[in-house]
Design a protein around this motif. Structure first.
Motif, PDB file in Angstrom:
ATOM      1  N   ILE A  17       0.873  -1.172   0.000  1.00  0.00           N
ATOM      2  CA  ILE A  17       0.000   0.000   0.000  1.00  0.00           C
ATOM      3  C   ILE A  17       0.912   1.224   0.000  1.00  0.00           C
ATOM      4  CG2 ILE A  17      -1.873   1.205   1.193  1.00  0.00           C
ATOM      5  CD1 ILE A  17      -2.475  -1.474   2.635  1.00  0.00           C
ATOM      6  N   ASN A  18       0.811   2.035  -1.035  1.00  0.00           N
ATOM      7  CA  ASN A  18       1.783   3.114  -1.242  1.00  0.00           C
ATOM      8  C   ASN A  18       1.130   4.494  -1.117  1.00  0.00           C
ATOM      9  OD1 ASN A  18       4.315   4.265  -1.974  1.00  0.00           O
ATOM     10  ND2 ASN A  18       3.598   4.483  -4.082  1.00  0.00           N
ATOM     11  N   ARG A  19       0.717   4.801   0.106  1.00  0.00           N
ATOM     12  CA  ARG A  19       0.190   6.137   0.412  1.00  0.00           C
ATOM     13  C   ARG A  19       0.823   6.633   1.712  1.00  0.00           C
ATOM     14  NH1 ARG A  19      -5.638   7.289   0.730  1.00  0.00           N
ATOM     15  NH2 ARG A  19      -5.054   9.204  -0.368  1.00  0.00           N
ATOM     16  N   PRO A  20       2.138   6.703   1.763  1.00  0.00           N
ATOM     17  CA  PRO A  20       2.817   7.031   3.024  1.00  0.00           C
ATOM     18  C   PRO A  20       2.453   8.397   3.583  1.00  0.00           C
ATOM     19  CG  PRO A  20       4.337   7.162   1.172  1.00  0.00           C
ATOM     20  CD  PRO A  20       3.096   6.512   0.654  1.00  0.00           C
ATOM     21  N   GLU A  21       2.000   9.320   2.717  1.00  0.00           N
ATOM     22  CA  GLU A  21       1.645  10.663   3.182  1.00  0.00           C
ATOM     23  C   GLU A  21       0.425  10.656   4.110  1.00  0.00           C
ATOM     24  OE1 GLU A  21      -0.761   9.889  -0.523  1.00  0.00           O
ATOM     25  OE2 GLU A  21       1.293   9.492   0.170  1.00  0.00           O
ATOM     26  N   VAL A  22      -0.373   9.570   4.075  1.00  0.00           N
ATOM     27  CA  VAL A  22      -1.530   9.433   4.980  1.00  0.00           C
ATOM     28  C   VAL A  22      -1.433   8.121   5.747  1.00  0.00           C
ATOM     29  CG1 VAL A  22      -3.117  10.923   3.719  1.00  0.00           C
ATOM     30  CG2 VAL A  22      -2.890   8.534   3.016  1.00  0.00           C
ATOM     31  N   ARG A  23      -0.200   7.708   6.016  1.00  0.00           N
ATOM     32  CA  ARG A  23       0.042   6.445   6.721  1.00  0.00           C
ATOM     33  C   ARG A  23      -0.697   5.291   6.072  1.00  0.00           C
ATOM     34  NH1 ARG A  23       0.327   7.842  13.249  1.00  0.00           N
ATOM     35  NH2 ARG A  23       2.267   9.036  13.157  1.00  0.00           N
ATOM     36  N   ASN A  24      -0.742   5.318   4.751  1.00  0.00           N
ATOM     37  CA  ASN A  24      -1.321   4.241   3.936  1.00  0.00           C
ATOM     38  C   ASN A  24      -2.809   3.999   4.208  1.00  0.00           C
ATOM     39  OD1 ASN A  24       1.202   3.699   2.646  1.00  0.00           O
ATOM     40  ND2 ASN A  24       1.850   2.682   4.518  1.00  0.00           N
ATOM     41  N   ALA A  25      -3.518   5.080   4.532  1.00  0.00           N
ATOM     42  CA  ALA A  25      -4.971   4.991   4.625  1.00  0.00           C
ATOM     43  C   ALA A  25      -5.543   4.583   3.275  1.00  0.00           C
ATOM     44  CB  ALA A  25      -5.543   6.341   5.063  1.00  0.00           C
ATOM     45  N   LEU A  26      -6.622   3.824   3.312  1.00  0.00           N
ATOM     46  CA  LEU A  26      -7.226   3.321   2.082  1.00  0.00           C
ATOM     47  C   LEU A  26      -8.388   4.202   1.638  1.00  0.00           C
ATOM     48  CD1 LEU A  26      -7.284  -0.495   2.926  1.00  0.00           C
ATOM     49  CD2 LEU A  26      -5.876   0.599   1.172  1.00  0.00           C
ATOM     50  N   ASP A  27      -8.266   4.799   0.465  1.00  0.00           N
ATOM     51  CA  ASP A  27      -9.403   5.454  -0.163  1.00  0.00           C
ATOM     52  C   ASP A  27     -10.031   4.483  -1.153  1.00  0.00           C
ATOM     53  OD1 ASP A  27      -7.585   5.411  -2.238  1.00  0.00           O
ATOM     54  OD2 ASP A  27      -7.476   7.588  -2.482  1.00  0.00           O
ATOM     55  N   ARG A  28     -11.100   4.872  -1.776  1.00  0.00           N
ATOM     56  CA  ARG A  28     -11.802   3.947  -2.673  1.00  0.00           C
ATOM     57  C   ARG A  28     -10.902   3.472  -3.813  1.00  0.00           C
ATOM     58  NH1 ARG A  28     -17.325   3.524  -2.358  1.00  0.00           N
ATOM     59  NH2 ARG A  28     -17.436   3.006  -4.555  1.00  0.00           N
ATOM     60  N   GLU A  29     -10.104   4.368  -4.347  1.00  0.00           N
ATOM     61  CA  GLU A  29      -9.240   4.009  -5.468  1.00  0.00           C
ATOM     62  C   GLU A  29      -8.209   2.962  -5.060  1.00  0.00           C
ATOM     63  OE1 GLU A  29      -6.954   6.407  -9.057  1.00  0.00           O
ATOM     64  OE2 GLU A  29      -6.949   7.267  -7.046  1.00  0.00           O
ATOM     65  N   SER A  30      -7.584   3.162  -3.899  1.00  0.00           N
ATOM     66  CA  SER A  30      -6.573   2.206  -3.461  1.00  0.00           C
ATOM     67  C   SER A  30      -7.199   0.877  -3.051  1.00  0.00           C
ATOM     68  CB  SER A  30      -5.731   2.782  -2.320  1.00  0.00           C
ATOM     69  OG  SER A  30      -6.539   3.181  -1.241  1.00  0.00           O
ATOM     70  N   MET A  31      -8.413   0.905  -2.481  1.00  0.00           N
ATOM     71  CA  MET A  31      -9.099  -0.340  -2.134  1.00  0.00           C
ATOM     72  C   MET A  31      -9.400  -1.171  -3.381  1.00  0.00           C
ATOM     73  SD  MET A  31     -11.787   0.302   0.951  1.00  0.00           S
ATOM     74  CE  MET A  31     -12.576   1.727   0.218  1.00  0.00           C
ATOM     75  N   THR A  32      -9.863  -0.499  -4.423  1.00  0.00           N
ATOM     76  CA  THR A  32     -10.174  -1.203  -5.663  1.00  0.00           C
ATOM     77  C   THR A  32      -8.914  -1.805  -6.274  1.00  0.00           C
ATOM     78  OG1 THR A  32     -12.037   0.273  -6.085  1.00  0.00           O
ATOM     79  CG2 THR A  32     -11.180  -0.956  -7.960  1.00  0.00           C
ATOM     80  N   ALA A  33      -7.828  -1.027  -6.258  1.00  0.00           N
ATOM     81  CA  ALA A  33      -6.566  -1.517  -6.816  1.00  0.00           C
ATOM     82  C   ALA A  33      -5.996  -2.669  -5.994  1.00  0.00           C
ATOM     83  CB  ALA A  33      -5.555  -0.371  -6.887  1.00  0.00           C
ATOM     84  N   LEU A  34      -6.145  -2.585  -4.681  1.00  0.00           N
ATOM     85  CA  LEU A  34      -5.663  -3.665  -3.821  1.00  0.00           C
ATOM     86  C   LEU A  34      -6.431  -4.951  -4.092  1.00  0.00           C
ATOM     87  CD1 LEU A  34      -3.879  -4.640  -1.522  1.00  0.00           C
ATOM     88  CD2 LEU A  34      -5.516  -3.641   0.101  1.00  0.00           C
ATOM     89  N   THR A  35      -7.734  -4.837  -4.241  1.00  0.00           N
ATOM     90  CA  THR A  35      -8.546  -6.015  -4.569  1.00  0.00           C
ATOM     91  C   THR A  35      -8.109  -6.633  -5.889  1.00  0.00           C
ATOM     92  OG1 THR A  35     -10.445  -5.058  -3.430  1.00  0.00           O
ATOM     93  CG2 THR A  35     -10.892  -6.826  -4.983  1.00  0.00           C
ATOM     94  N   GLU A  36      -7.867  -5.786  -6.886  1.00  0.00           N
ATOM     95  CA  GLU A  36      -7.435  -6.288  -8.196  1.00  0.00           C
ATOM     96  C   GLU A  36      -6.138  -7.079  -8.076  1.00  0.00           C
ATOM     97  OE1 GLU A  36      -6.032  -4.594 -12.582  1.00  0.00           O
ATOM     98  OE2 GLU A  36      -6.703  -3.203 -11.015  1.00  0.00           O
ATOM     99  N   GLN A  37      -5.200  -6.581  -7.268  1.00  0.00           N
ATOM    100  CA  GLN A  37      -3.909  -7.273  -7.140  1.00  0.00           C
ATOM    101  C   GLN A  37      -4.035  -8.580  -6.360  1.00  0.00           C
ATOM    102  OE1 GLN A  37      -1.337  -6.591  -8.914  1.00  0.00           O
ATOM    103  NE2 GLN A  37      -2.485  -4.848  -9.757  1.00  0.00           N
ATOM    104  N   ILE A  38      -4.916  -8.628  -5.372  1.00  0.00           N
ATOM    105  CA  ILE A  38      -5.158  -9.883  -4.664  1.00  0.00           C
ATOM    106  C   ILE A  38      -5.748 -10.914  -5.623  1.00  0.00           C
ATOM    107  CG2 ILE A  38      -6.582 -11.013  -2.911  1.00  0.00           C
ATOM    108  CD1 ILE A  38      -4.265  -9.556  -1.678  1.00  0.00           C
TER     109      ILE A  38
END
Length: 252
Positions: free
Chosen positions: A18-39
């Motif tokens: 999870i590459n959002r270090p500026e917000v301590r890797n908080a998950l927004d909708r975009e990153s959640m969707t991308a994380l699901t795709e990679q899983i």
């Protein structure tokens, strides 16, 4: 691929960051969707046997992106009932945890099979302060992992739990020196990837699927799940053992 989620492959191991270090890797909708795709890509990759889920910049995940939530955007619990990945992955996933892990980030780590933490990591449900309820299966998986008493203390008091406390409670599987959680997780993942896979995956499936079954039902199910491994791996494995392989902790 979304830069908010980065992927690296090392042999049979897939490392998802999870590459959002500026917000301590908080998950927004975009990153959640991308994380699901990679899983899901990991699940479909026949060469990939174990995944490691980690966070960039010295932290694992601080949960939902509250700044996005403040705009009125609906947060879809990533690992909750209505989430993108409510069920466990089809293959083992290890969380490599450093720094701060909070709220929904705790839920994401609990979704993983194993949790390896740096010894300076800390765990908390600080979203309690803002009236944000838990999601990502946190209230369910936390109690099933550490017991209701310890889980309620975390959920109700919002206290910060150290890595050492987390290990004693069973929340963390293993500890590593600070900044070496990923290295330790990779060591464990590589070992798991070398084991005969059919038996390992059937045992894992049996453990997850026995929830809610009677002892008799669970044992019948265990026998059914083990059948393929017995037919494919057990006899050849026993022959390798008899021939002297796999002794003294080595993978046969």
């Amino acid at each position: 691929m979304n830069n908010k989620i980065q992927v690296e492959k090392s042999g049979h191991v897939t490392i998802i960051t999870i590459n959002r270090p500026e917000v301590r890797n908080a998950l927004d909708r975009e990153s959640m969707t991308a994380l699901t795709e990679q899983i899901r890509l990991f699940e479909k990759d026949d060469n990939a046997r174990v995944a490691i889920l980690t966070g960039a910049g010295g932290h694992f995940c601080s949960g939902a992106d509250l700044k996005e939530l403040a705009t009125g955007v609906k947060y879809d619990a990533w690992a909750g009932q209505d989430g993108l990945l409510a069920r466990p992955a089809k293959k083992p996933v290890i969380a490599a945890i450093e720094g701060f892990i909070c709220a929904g980030g705790l839920g994401v780590a609990l979704w993983c099979d194993l949790r390896v933490a740096g010894d300076s990591a800390s765990f908390a449900v600080l979203s309690r302060r803002w009236g944000v309820p838990m999601s990502d299966g946190t209230t369910v998986r936390l109690a099933r992992t550490v017991g209701q008493g310890f889980a309620l203390d975390m959920l109700l008091s919002a206290r910060i739990v150290t890595a050492q406390e987390a290990l004693q409670a069973g929340l963390v599987t293993r500890l590593a020196p600070t900044d070496q959680a990923l290295e330790k997780a990779l060591e464990i993942a590589n070992q798991m990837a070398e084991f005969p896979q059919v038996a390992m995956l059937s045992d894992r499936r049996s453990m997850y699927d026995q929830e809610g079954l009677s002892m008799t039902e669970a044992l019948i199910q265990e026998t059914a799940y083990a059948e393929e491994a017995k037919n494919v791996e057990a006899v050849p494995g026993a022959k390798r053992f008899a021939a002297g392989e796999g002794r003294h902790g080595e993978v046969g």
